[in-house]
Scaffold this active site. Structure first.
Site, PDB file in Angstrom:
ATOM      1  N   LYS A  85      -2.258 -12.110  12.643  1.00 30.23           N
ATOM      2  CA  LYS A  85      -3.728 -12.206  12.655  1.00 30.23           C
ATOM      3  C   LYS A  85      -4.199 -13.374  11.793  1.00 30.23           C
ATOM      4  O   LYS A  85      -4.988 -14.208  12.235  1.00 30.23           O
ATOM      5  CB  LYS A  85      -4.372 -10.907  12.127  1.00 30.23           C
ATOM      6  N   THR A  86      -3.715 -13.423  10.551  1.00 33.04           N
ATOM      7  CA  THR A  86      -4.170 -14.476   9.640  1.00 33.04           C
ATOM      8  C   THR A  86      -3.638 -15.829  10.089  1.00 33.04           C
ATOM      9  O   THR A  86      -4.384 -16.816  10.176  1.00 33.04           O
ATOM     10  CB  THR A  86      -3.716 -14.167   8.203  1.00 33.04           C
ATOM     11  N   SER A 126       0.112  -5.220  10.513  1.00 32.54           N
ATOM     12  CA  SER A 126       0.469  -6.112   9.420  1.00 32.54           C
ATOM     13  C   SER A 126       1.662  -7.008   9.784  1.00 32.54           C
ATOM     14  O   SER A 126       2.667  -6.527  10.309  1.00 32.54           O
ATOM     15  CB  SER A 126       0.822  -5.249   8.210  1.00 32.54           C
ATOM     16  N   ARG A 141       0.827  -1.201   0.000  1.00 36.66           N
ATOM     17  CA  ARG A 141       0.000   0.000   0.000  1.00 36.66           C
ATOM     18  C   ARG A 141       0.862   1.253   0.000  1.00 36.66           C
ATOM     19  O   ARG A 141       2.025   1.215   0.372  1.00 36.66           O
ATOM     20  CB  ARG A 141      -0.928   0.007   1.217  1.00 36.66           C
ATOM     21  N   ASP A 191      -9.023 -10.645   9.199  1.00 35.89           N
ATOM     22  CA  ASP A 191      -8.435  -9.297   9.169  1.00 35.89           C
ATOM     23  C   ASP A 191      -9.355  -8.138   9.560  1.00 35.89           C
ATOM     24  O   ASP A 191      -8.871  -7.165  10.116  1.00 35.89           O
ATOM     25  CB  ASP A 191      -7.882  -9.039   7.763  1.00 35.89           C
ATOM     26  N   HIS A 236      -9.412  -3.928  13.292  1.00 40.14           N
ATOM     27  CA  HIS A 236      -8.380  -4.572  12.465  1.00 40.14           C
ATOM     28  C   HIS A 236      -7.931  -5.810  13.226  1.00 40.14           C
ATOM     29  O   HIS A 236      -6.930  -5.808  13.933  1.00 40.14           O
ATOM     30  CB  HIS A 236      -7.206  -3.608  12.234  1.00 40.14           C
ATOM     31  N   ARG A 284       1.479 -12.519  -1.413  1.00 42.79           N
ATOM     32  CA  ARG A 284       0.179 -12.718  -0.770  1.00 42.79           C
ATOM     33  C   ARG A 284      -0.694 -13.704  -1.525  1.00 42.79           C
ATOM     34  O   ARG A 284      -0.577 -13.854  -2.752  1.00 42.79           O
ATOM     35  CB  ARG A 284      -0.595 -11.397  -0.740  1.00 42.79           C
ATOM     36  N   LYS A 303      -8.342  -2.291   1.704  1.00 42.47           N
ATOM     37  CA  LYS A 303      -8.171  -1.414   2.849  1.00 42.47           C
ATOM     38  C   LYS A 303      -8.930  -0.093   2.678  1.00 42.47           C
ATOM     39  O   LYS A 303      -9.280   0.551   3.670  1.00 42.47           O
ATOM     40  CB  LYS A 303      -6.680  -1.190   3.139  1.00 42.47           C
TER      41      LYS A 303
HETATM   42  N1  LIG Z   1       5.573 -16.865  16.292  1.00 45.05           N
HETATM   43  C1  LIG Z   1       4.884 -16.473  15.246  1.00 45.05           C
HETATM   44  N2  LIG Z   1       3.596 -16.118  15.366  1.00 45.05           N
HETATM   45  C2  LIG Z   1       2.882 -15.688  14.307  1.00 45.05           C
HETATM   46  N3  LIG Z   1       3.381 -15.589  13.056  1.00 45.05           N
HETATM   47  C3  LIG Z   1       4.663 -15.953  12.859  1.00 45.05           C
HETATM   48  C4  LIG Z   1       5.463 -16.403  13.935  1.00 45.05           C
HETATM   49  N4  LIG Z   1       6.692 -16.678  13.456  1.00 45.05           N
HETATM   50  C5  LIG Z   1       6.658 -16.422  12.138  1.00 45.05           C
HETATM   51  N5  LIG Z   1       5.444 -15.986  11.745  1.00 45.05           N
HETATM   52  C6  LIG Z   1       5.085 -15.557  10.382  1.00 45.05           C
HETATM   53  O1  LIG Z   1       4.692 -14.196  10.449  1.00 45.05           O
HETATM   54  C7  LIG Z   1       3.714 -13.926   9.479  1.00 45.05           C
HETATM   55  C8  LIG Z   1       2.455 -13.380  10.118  1.00 45.05           C
HETATM   56  O2  LIG Z   1       1.665 -12.845   9.068  1.00 45.05           O
HETATM   57  P1  LIG Z   1       0.094 -12.759   9.005  1.00 45.05           P
HETATM   58  O3  LIG Z   1      -0.320 -12.960   7.603  1.00 45.05           O
HETATM   59  O4  LIG Z   1      -0.546 -13.641  10.014  1.00 45.05           O
HETATM   60  O5  LIG Z   1      -0.051 -11.216   9.382  1.00 45.05           O
HETATM   61  P2  LIG Z   1      -1.337 -10.373   9.627  1.00 45.05           P
HETATM   62  O6  LIG Z   1      -1.329  -9.910  11.033  1.00 45.05           O
HETATM   63  O7  LIG Z   1      -2.506 -11.138   9.174  1.00 45.05           O
HETATM   64  O8  LIG Z   1      -1.057  -9.087   8.681  1.00 45.05           O
HETATM   65  P3  LIG Z   1      -1.921  -8.311   7.570  1.00 45.05           P
HETATM   66  O9  LIG Z   1      -2.834  -7.381   8.317  1.00 45.05           O
HETATM   67  O10 LIG Z   1      -0.926  -7.597   6.775  1.00 45.05           O
HETATM   68  O11 LIG Z   1      -2.672  -9.324   6.785  1.00 45.05           O
HETATM   69  C9  LIG Z   1       3.441 -15.209   8.738  1.00 45.05           C
HETATM   70  O12 LIG Z   1       4.209 -15.213   7.574  1.00 45.05           O
HETATM   71  C10 LIG Z   1       3.916 -16.275   9.744  1.00 45.05           C
HETATM   72  O13 LIG Z   1       4.341 -17.448   9.122  1.00 45.05           O
HETATM   73  O1  LIG Z   2      -3.377  -3.985   3.286  1.00 42.12           O
HETATM   74  C1  LIG Z   2      -2.495  -4.783   3.042  1.00 42.12           C
HETATM   75  O2  LIG Z   2      -1.713  -4.714   2.075  1.00 42.12           O
HETATM   76  C2  LIG Z   2      -2.329  -5.950   3.918  1.00 42.12           C
HETATM   77  C3  LIG Z   2      -2.974  -5.832   5.198  1.00 42.12           C
HETATM   78  O3  LIG Z   2      -3.878  -6.557   5.504  1.00 42.12           O
HETATM   79  C4  LIG Z   2      -2.499  -4.796   6.126  1.00 42.12           C
HETATM   80  O4  LIG Z   2      -1.568  -4.071   5.796  1.00 42.12           O
HETATM   81  O5  LIG Z   2      -3.058  -4.715   7.233  1.00 42.12           O
HETATM   82 CA   LIG Z   3      -3.758 -10.926   7.353  1.00 44.37          CA
HETATM   83 MN   LIG Z   4      -4.633  -6.257   7.565  1.00 45.08          MN
END
Ligand SMILES: Nc1ncnc2c1ncn2[C@@H]1O[C@H](COP(=O)(O)OP(=O)(O)OP(=O)(O)O)[C@@H](O)[C@H]1O
Ligand SMILES: O=C([O-])CC(=O)C(=O)O
Ligand SMILES: [Ca+2]
Ligand SMILES: [Mn+2]
Length: 653
Positions: free
Chosen positions: A357-358, A353, A171, A372, A335, A437, A316
């Protein structure tokens, strides 16, 4: 004459025989069992069964029952033409359904939009052409469009489609603009710390015209009519107009997909996105500081995208919209990820990010509500989206099996690298970006909870990826501490999601998503406090970042340990553990958790250099304190009792 059969064996050519049984429905046969088709073209036309009508209506739902299919088509095209109407000419383009290069289009209709009585000064070439509309195509149709016309689109070995988002792979928050007008001036959060950089209505219209003219200049555009929010009482209708099959499939996956009936009754959208991301904004335009502009106009209920093809901007942008619309209805937008146990216990996972979360809400032992974006209303929680957007970097089948298996036919893989022959994806490859992604519909996760709603949360888990390695892997929070950390929104920004950030650095983003807030953070914080108190939810702080030292010295906490920690929160075991309070941050740390080495639970034990630990801890505490200064003048609630408690819940040193 012979033709090649399978295995290279020549077989005699036989007449085209039907291999269908007599019971096969809908396919006309003649008596001797050969297909009725007289020509190959006709045969091919039989291969594709005509779909049930799926046309949105402008008027009242009651009217459509009596409409003919042609009338439906006409109204649909009229609605789309109106969406694409130029601001200066007041008319919409001539739109026609179907692919200009594909099958013959049905019902060639010229639609004019009459809401502005603008004098026609001259007719430009664009007024003479048709714009073809590809309306709510299915994944299969979108695959074909992408593979045929979009460079960089490829089938991968799992069936997912790989694509490139172009120059932008994350972004561009600095290029986001929000229209300031009589309404939004007072309602929104502006100024220092706010993500809402102002733009005036006129400039918005200049950019809108640029986007609309660009879209109308194309031979075809994609239109998606979909929903946001699984709570039926607070569902929002969105229309996305875009120029790439990639964008259409991405939104097909990420928003809630209407049924045929819902689409027929769609009517006028509540919000429209014009994604002309392939085309830059004009840098001579007021407020433009780059060739990228993402513009939100809440009053017009429109968003314009110029100069970036990163699909996350649409996702977003809509989230920002929900951060405006929902609080007006006393609903908190979050979020966060969200899942539910077999006994109906709901957990929220907040975090910036890359904090997990995911990864952590996708849990084989629990029902996934969403990964998310959620709403918390008086009725409980609801997912805003219809899909998930998982980070793919270093994705492994063993550690994240459900996400791995969701990457199949229908899934959009952004910016990944794959073997040109086998089409196996190499998830470790960062050649295009770190921020690779996968976007897939939530049903691709086997234990998704459909509809994506649940009761009030029992646990509120704040995720921080602490690059300093001084926050404990888990601590139990008081309500005041939960609010303090929610308002602070600390993490180490993980590389890639936002342009230009290459290494983790400490960052603070209120409500774990300041980039998407429309109102002042204390408005959301007050709602969270009120809801947590009312429903008796417990707050937790989980560090998914480093332990045993900072980034560079220590290591990232093993995902398997974090999962054990989360399991013990869900099961209720952790609530009953014995706790010890840490110095400086005053965090309650459990003495043991099944399956997690006890020595990592206390960060100072995990650090070899105790002096370095102490200095780093104080450094981080100082950063927290500085950051919180900005919020000191704001009240969280009437009476100020909680406000005082929240101030006192931060680090003391
Ligand atoms: N201890 C841990 N706990 C959680 N995630 C971990 C850990 N160690 C490594 N990771 C990695 O960190 C990343 C967490 O990313 P995730 O997609 O869950 O982020 P998100 O909070 O959903 O962000 P976004 O809002 O950008 O989608 C993953 O690639 C996961 O494999
Ligand atoms: O928006 C994006 O590119 C990914 C996301 O979920 C974040 O940043 O929270
Ligand atoms: Ca996510
Ligand atoms: Mn997000």
């Amino acid at each position: 004459m012979t033709e090649k059969g399978t295995g290279g064996v020549s077989t005699p050519r036989t007449p085209l025989k039907s291999i269908l049984t007599a019971k096969a429905k809908g396919i006309p046969h003649d008596v001797d069992g050969t297909v009725k088709a007289q020509t190959l073209e006709e045969l091919h036309s039989l291969q594709r069964k005509r779909s049930a009508p799926n046309t949105p209506l402008q008027g009242t739902p009651t009217a459509f029952v009596n409409l003919s299919e042609d009338e439906r088509q006409r109204l649909q095209l009229q609605s789309i033409s109106a969406s694409l109407a130029s601001g200066t000419r007041g008319t919409g383009p001539k739109v026609v359904r179907g692919d200009p290069g594909g099958c013959k289009s049905r019902a060639v209709t010229h639609v004019e939009h009459h809401h502005v009585e603008a004098p026609v000064i001259s007719v430009s070439d664009s007024a003479l052409k048709f714009t073809h509309v590809l309306y709510n195509l299915s994944p299969g149709e979108l695959y074909e469009q992408a593979l045929k016309y979009e460079k960089g689109s490829f089938l991968t070995s799992s069936g997912a489609i790989a694509t490139l988002s172009g120059a932008k792979t994350g972004r561009s928050p600095r290029d986001k603009r929000v229209v300031i007008d009589d309404i939004t001036q007072d309602e929104l959060w502006w100024g220092k710390g706010s993500p809402n950089i102002e733009m005036d209505e006129h400039t918005f219209m200049v950019n809108r015209e640029r986007a609309v003219d660009y879209l109308n200049s194309l031979e075809k555009v994609f239109v998606n009519d979909q929903f946001l929010n699984w709570d039926p009482k607070n569902r929002i209708k969105v229309r996305i107009v875009s120029c790439r099959a990639y964008h259409s499939l991405f939104m097909h996956n990420m928003c809630i997909r209407p049924t045929i009936e819902e689409l027929e009754n769609f009517g006028t959208p509540d919000f429209t996105i014009y994604n002309a991301g392939q085309f830059p904004c004009n840098r001579y335009t007021h407020y433009m500081t780059s060739s990228t502009s993402i513009d939100i106009n809440l009053t017009r209920k429109e968003m314009v995208i110029l100069g970036t093809q990163y699909a996350g901007e649409m996702k977003k942008g809509l989230f920002s919209l929900m951060h405006y619309l929902m609080p007006k209805r006393q609903i908190l937008s979050l979020h966060s990820g969200c899942n539910m146990g077999k006994d109906g216990d709901v957990a929220l996972f907040f975090g910036l990010s890359g904090t997990g979360k995911t990864t952590l809400s996708t849990d084989h032992n629990r029902f996934l509500i969403g990964d998310d974006e959620h709403c918390w209303s008086d009725d409980g929680v609801s997912n805003i989206e219809g899909g998930c957007y998982a980070k793919c970097i270093d994705l492994s089948k063993e550690k994240e099996p459900d996400i791995w298996n969701a990457i199949k036919f229908g899934t959009v893989l952004e910016n990944v690298v794959f073997d040109e022959h086998t089409r196996e994806v190499d998830y470790t490859d960062k050649s295009v970006t770190e921020n690779t992604r996968a976007a897939y519909p939530i049903e691709f996760i086997p234990n998704a909870k459909i509809p994506c709603v649940g009761p009030h949360p029992k646990n509120v888990i704040l995720l921080a990826c602490d690059a300093f390695g001084v926050l404990p892997p888990v601590s139990k929070l008081s309500l005041a501490q939960t609010m303090y950390h929610f308002i602070s929104g600390y993490t180490a920004l993980v590389a890639g999601t936002v342009d230009d950030i290459k290494e983790p650095t400490a960052t603070f983003s209120s409500c774990f998503g300041a980039a998407f807030l429309m109102l002042h953070p204390t408005k959301y914080a007050a709602m969270l406090a009120e809801k947590m108190q009312k429903h008796g939810a417990t707050g937790w702080l989980v560090n998914t970042g480093w332990c045993g030292g900072s980034y560079g010295t220590g290591n990232r906490i093993k995902l398997s340990y974090t999962r054990k920690i989360i399991d013990s929160i869900h099961s209720g075991n952790l609530s009953n553990a014995t706790y010890e309070k840490t110095k400086v941050f005053g965090l309650e740390i459990p003495s043991e958790i099944e399956g997690v080495p006890a020595e990592i639970l206390r960060p100072e034990n995990a650090w070899a250099n105790k002096e370095a630990y102490k200095n780093t801890l104080l450094k981080l505490a100082g950063l927290f304190k500085n950051n919180f200064e900005t919020f000191m003048e704001y009240k969280i609630e009437e009476g100020n009792k909680l406000t005082e408690e929240i101030r006192a819940a931060g680090p003391i040193f």
